[in-house]
Structures are given as C-alpha cells and as structure tokens.
Design an enzyme around this catalytic site. Structure first.
Site, short mmCIF file in Angstrom:
data_model
loop_
_atom_site.label_atom_id
_atom_site.label_comp_id
_atom_site.label_asym_id
_atom_site.label_seq_id
_atom_site.Cartn_x
_atom_site.Cartn_y
_atom_site.Cartn_z
N CYS A 78 25.66 50.25 133.78
CA CYS A 78 26.40 49.29 132.94
C CYS A 78 27.49 48.58 133.74
O CYS A 78 28.22 49.22 134.50
CB CYS A 78 27.02 50.03 131.75
SG CYS A 78 27.86 48.91 130.61
N CYS A 82 34.61 50.97 131.44
CA CYS A 82 35.19 51.97 130.53
C CYS A 82 35.42 53.28 131.32
O CYS A 82 34.46 53.88 131.82
CB CYS A 82 34.25 52.21 129.36
SG CYS A 82 33.66 50.67 128.61
N CYS A 85 33.35 56.60 130.96
CA CYS A 85 31.89 56.55 130.74
C CYS A 85 31.04 56.90 131.96
O CYS A 85 31.18 56.33 133.04
CB CYS A 85 31.50 55.17 130.22
SG CYS A 85 29.77 55.13 129.72
N CYS A 122 20.16 57.00 115.92
CA CYS A 122 21.02 55.98 116.54
C CYS A 122 20.59 55.72 117.98
O CYS A 122 20.53 56.64 118.80
CB CYS A 122 22.46 56.48 116.49
SG CYS A 122 23.61 55.30 117.21
N CYS A 153 20.43 53.10 113.29
CA CYS A 153 21.73 52.68 113.82
C CYS A 153 21.51 52.28 115.27
O CYS A 153 20.64 52.86 115.94
CB CYS A 153 22.72 53.85 113.74
SG CYS A 153 24.33 53.46 114.47
N CYS A 213 29.80 51.17 111.78
CA CYS A 213 30.18 52.47 112.31
C CYS A 213 31.18 52.18 113.42
O CYS A 213 30.82 51.60 114.45
CB CYS A 213 28.95 53.20 112.85
SG CYS A 213 29.33 54.76 113.70
N ARG A 285 32.88 61.17 111.35
CA ARG A 285 31.92 61.94 112.16
C ARG A 285 32.61 62.69 113.29
O ARG A 285 33.32 62.10 114.10
CB ARG A 285 30.83 61.03 112.73
CG ARG A 285 29.81 61.82 113.53
CD ARG A 285 28.67 61.00 114.02
NE ARG A 285 27.97 60.37 112.92
CZ ARG A 285 27.48 59.15 112.96
NH1 ARG A 285 27.60 58.42 114.03
NH2 ARG A 285 26.86 58.64 111.91
N1 SAM Z 1 27.49 50.29 125.71
C1 SAM Z 1 27.77 50.24 124.33
C2 SAM Z 1 29.23 50.11 124.05
O1 SAM Z 1 30.05 50.57 124.83
O2 SAM Z 1 29.57 49.55 123.00
C3 SAM Z 1 27.20 51.39 123.55
C4 SAM Z 1 27.23 52.80 124.08
S1 SAM Z 1 28.81 53.54 124.36
C5 SAM Z 1 28.36 54.92 125.33
C6 SAM Z 1 29.31 54.13 122.78
C7 SAM Z 1 30.62 54.88 122.65
O3 SAM Z 1 30.48 56.20 123.11
C8 SAM Z 1 31.84 54.36 123.39
O4 SAM Z 1 32.43 53.27 122.79
C9 SAM Z 1 32.74 55.57 123.36
O5 SAM Z 1 33.55 55.55 122.23
C10 SAM Z 1 31.76 56.75 123.31
N2 SAM Z 1 31.78 57.51 124.57
C11 SAM Z 1 31.20 57.14 125.73
N3 SAM Z 1 31.44 58.04 126.71
C12 SAM Z 1 32.21 59.00 126.16
C13 SAM Z 1 32.81 60.20 126.67
N4 SAM Z 1 32.69 60.55 127.96
N5 SAM Z 1 33.52 60.97 125.83
C14 SAM Z 1 33.65 60.60 124.54
N6 SAM Z 1 33.12 59.48 124.00
C15 SAM Z 1 32.42 58.68 124.80
C1 DTB Z 2 30.03 57.35 119.20
O1 DTB Z 2 31.14 57.08 118.70
N1 DTB Z 2 29.78 58.43 119.92
C2 DTB Z 2 28.41 58.42 120.39
C3 DTB Z 2 27.83 57.18 119.67
N2 DTB Z 2 28.96 56.60 119.06
C4 DTB Z 2 27.04 56.21 120.42
C5 DTB Z 2 28.29 58.42 121.85
C6 DTB Z 2 28.98 59.57 122.51
C7 DTB Z 2 28.69 59.48 123.96
C8 DTB Z 2 29.12 60.68 124.70
C9 DTB Z 2 28.92 60.56 126.15
C10 DTB Z 2 27.49 60.48 126.62
O2 DTB Z 2 26.58 61.06 126.02
O3 DTB Z 2 27.28 59.85 127.66
FE1 SF4 Z 3 28.98 50.45 129.36
FE2 SF4 Z 3 29.71 52.96 128.92
FE3 SF4 Z 3 31.42 51.00 128.45
FE4 SF4 Z 3 29.25 51.26 126.84
S1 SF4 Z 3 30.94 52.71 127.07
S2 SF4 Z 3 30.06 49.37 127.74
S3 SF4 Z 3 27.77 52.02 128.34
S4 SF4 Z 3 30.58 51.55 130.45
#
Ligand code: SAM
Ligand code: DTB
Ligand code: SF4
Length: 348
Positions: A78, A82, A85, A122, A153, A213, A285
């Site tokens: 990506c 973030c 991530c 989802c 979702c 959501c 959630r």
């Molecule tokens: N890329 C899209 C976005 O960012 O909108 C969708 C997927 S993203 C992984 C969805 C959400 O997962 C993020 O906004 C964040 O709130 C959560 N998330 C991602 N990595 C995480 C982590 N290491 N710990 C907790 N929550 C996480």
């Molecule tokens: C949300 O709030 N939590 C989920 C879902 N929406 C997409 C994602 C959590 C991601 C946790 C880190 C991972 O699995 O990489």
């Molecule tokens: Fe990309 Fe992760 Fe940020 Fe979603 S949360 S936009 S997958 S870097």
C-alpha cells in the site's frame, strides 16, 4: 449507602438537558463536547460501567454478540504511510504485496466463515482508494458473498460518491472506513491523507445509503484526550455509524509503532464503555488486539457494551484468536452469536 460512588446512574450520568429540562437521550445527540466526554472517562470505573451496561441493555440483548469475519482480498504494497500498518510499502514488515484474490477463493473463505457462525463477511484491500478497473472484481465478490446469505462489508480506502453508489448498487451493506484517532493526533499517524479526506469518504458512504462502519485504534501513544476526541468525531457525525470498531493497536515489527508502550487494559475498557454511552444504538466492535486480551478483559468489554467481534484466526494480516477459543469464551460467558441475516432478532 454512604459514599458518592453510590449515586444513581441518572445523577452520575450528568446528561445534557433538552429545552424544557427533559433529559436528552444520548442516542440522538450529535453535539458532544470533549470536556463532557473526558468527564465520562474520568468517572469511577464501576459507575462508568454501570451506566454503559444499563444503556446497552436498553438497546440490545446483552448476551448476543454479532460475528464478522475478515478477509484480505488484496494484501500489502500500500502506498499510504499509516504508521501502525503491516501493509504499507514504506515499512519493512513480513507482509509483501500480493494480487487481488480470485473470486473462488473469496467464496471458499466466506463459506467457511458462515459455517463457523459469522453473519457478516468483510473484504479488505490495501489500497489508498479503489481504481476503476478494480471495482468490477470487487462487485463480483460482493454479489457472490451476499448470495450466500451473509451481510457484506468492504474496506477499500477512500471512495468517491460515484464509487460508493456503485458499491451500494452492487449489494454492499456496510463500508468500513476508520477515522483512526483524534483530529489533533492524526498527523502523527498518517500524512498521506487528511482527516477531512476520511470524513468525506464517510459522507459519501452515508449519502449512497450504505451502513457506516467507522471507528479507530487506541494504544498508539495517544492521550486520553485523543481517545475522547476520536469518539467525539464519531458521535458527532450527522448519523452515528451503525458499527464502531475499537481496535487495540497490534504492534507490528518493522512499523514505526512496533515498540509503542502498551495501553492500560482498564483504559481500553473505559474507551469501549464511553463509545457505548455516546452511541447507544450502534454495534461496538471489539476489533484488533483480542489475541493478547485475557478472557477477563474481553468479558469486561462485553459488559461495557461491546457486542460484535471479528472471528477467524486471521484479521487481515495479523493473528486473532482461533474460532474454538472464541466458542469456549462464549460458552464461559453464556454469550450467543447473532442469528443469521433474516432471522428474527429480539431487542432490535
Ligand atoms: N486500506 C484501507 C484503509 O486504510 O482504509 C482498508 C484496510 S485498513 C487495514 C483498515 C483499518 O484497520 C485501519 O483503518 C485501522 O484502523 C485498522 N488497523 C490496521 N492495522 C492495524 C493494527 N496494526 N492494529 C490495529 N488496527 C489496525
Ligand atoms: C477495523 O476497524 N479493524 C479491522 C477492519 N476494520 C478492517 C482490521 C484490523 C486489522 C488488523 C491488522 C491486520 O490484520 O493487518
Ligand atoms: Fe494502506 Fe494500511 Fe493505511 Fe489501509 S491502513 S491505507 S492498508 S497503509
């Protein structure tokens, strides 16, 4: 009863008064001030939980928990930054870039999720936003999953109003897009898209008629004022999100947040309770981070008003408790999963 902590829930709640002096139902409030929310956070734990749980019982069956399952349909690579991530191409994590999954693979995973008791599926993609060429594939997945009798979702990054309309038209029930944290702390976490970009996406999703959501992450080194600010943003949206995921940061090796100091579990439970009070009719959630929570901590979260989880040994890329462990936890607590779509739901 002698001490002030024995005060009734009405007096500890200090709810705002409507014109004419009637207590305002928080279900209809969209004008929360941060100071009021911080006052909720600062309550004695028992008072906070009692009020949150009382509201929870008023709006939901307290022993039912909705089960969703996640699938990463496009993993890694990506362009966004973030800091939490695993899927950002900017950090050296174990997650590499993969192609969009084939439809049959998505259907196979959705079938397994349904058999294990999930009512919502989802699909997540590591995109800044979906490209036009991607949408037809996503819509095929949505239609196939919906045809199995699951709620659908997706979380695909930012969407325009046209893309949101196409997703709604294609049968998508919910769109997940998190604000992640408070407006003030946001730039410490993400610099490649703004807070306003996120609010714009949420408005596009709402305008298209999908269920929203939206939640965020705690445990990223933010202050309590930021947790309050995040919940204030969500509760003050024109309509409360139907689903509010509260994620506890999963510390991913290789990301800038790998060594963040862990959040006090009691503070996490308080965050869940405050979310329940501010948005009494939303599903709250208990999302990322359950793998490292004790049964006791999760039990407190359910008491505080959490009524939805992600089930399945993987979230998108990170670990989650095994379905068998969750079944054992539900048995231990006398909890039941929500009935499948279309079945009668008491209390809702
Ligand atoms: N890329 C899209 C976005 O960012 O909108 C969708 C997927 S993203 C992984 C969805 C959400 O997962 C993020 O906004 C964040 O709130 C959560 N998330 C991602 N990595 C995480 C982590 N290491 N710990 C907790 N929550 C996480
Ligand atoms: C949300 O709030 N939590 C989920 C879902 N929406 C997409 C994602 C959590 C991601 C946790 C880190 C991972 O699995 O990489
Ligand atoms: Fe990309 Fe992760 Fe940020 Fe979603 S949360 S936009 S997958 S870097």
């Amino acid at each position: 009863m002698t001490s002030s902590s024995s005060t009734s829930v009405e007096t500890v709640a200090a709810p705002a008064l409507a014109k004419g002096g009637a207590v305002r139902d928080p279900a209809f409030r969209h004008d929360w001030q941060r100071a009021e929310i911080l006052a909720l956070f600062a309550r004695p734990f028992n008072d906070l939980l009692f009020e949150a749980h009382s509201l929870h019982r008023r709006h939901f069956d307290p022993n039912r928990v909705q089960i969703s399952t996640l699938l990463s349909v496009k993993t890694g690579g990506c362009p966004e930054d973030c800091k939490y991530c695993a899927q950002s191409a900017r950090y050296d994590t174990e997650i590499g870039a993969e192609k969009l999954l084939a439809l049959q693979e998505v259907v196979r995973e959705a079938r397994k999720a349904k058999e294990a008791g999930a009512t919502r599926f989802c699909m997540g993609a590591a995109w800044r936003n979906p490209k036009e060429r991607d949408l037809p594939h996503i819509l095929e997945m949505v239609q196939a999953v919906k045809a199995m009798g699951l709620e659908t979702c997706a979380t695909l990054g930012m969407v325009t109003s046209e893309q949101a309309a196409a997703l709604k038209e294609g049968g998508l029930d919910y769109y997940n897009h998190n604000v992640d944290t408070s407006e003030e702390f946001y730039s410490e976490i993400i610099t490649t898209r703004t807070y306003q970009d996120r609010l714009d996406t949420l408005a596009n999703v709402r305008a298209a008629g999908m269920k929203v959501c939206a939640g965020g992450i705690v445990g990223m080194g933010e202050a309590r004022a930021d947790r309050a600010g995040m919940l204030m943003t969500l509760a003050n949206l024109p309509e409360h999100p139907e689903s509010v995921p509260i994620n506890l940061l999963i510390q991913v090796p290789g990301t800038p947040m790998a060594d963040t100091e862990a959040l006090d579990p009691v503070e996490f439970v308080r965050t869940v309770a405050v979310a329940r009070i501010l948005m009494p009719q939303s599903m709250v959630r208990l999302s990322a981070g359950r793998e490292h929570m004790t049964d006791e901590m999760q039990a407190l979260c359910f008491f505080a008003g959490a009524n939805s989880i992600f089930q399945g040994e993987k979230l998108l890329t990170a670990g989650n408790p095994e379905a068998t462990a969750d079944r054992a936890l539900f048995d231990r607590l006398g909890l039941k999963g929500e009935e499948p779509v279309g079945a009668a739901q008491p209390h809702r």
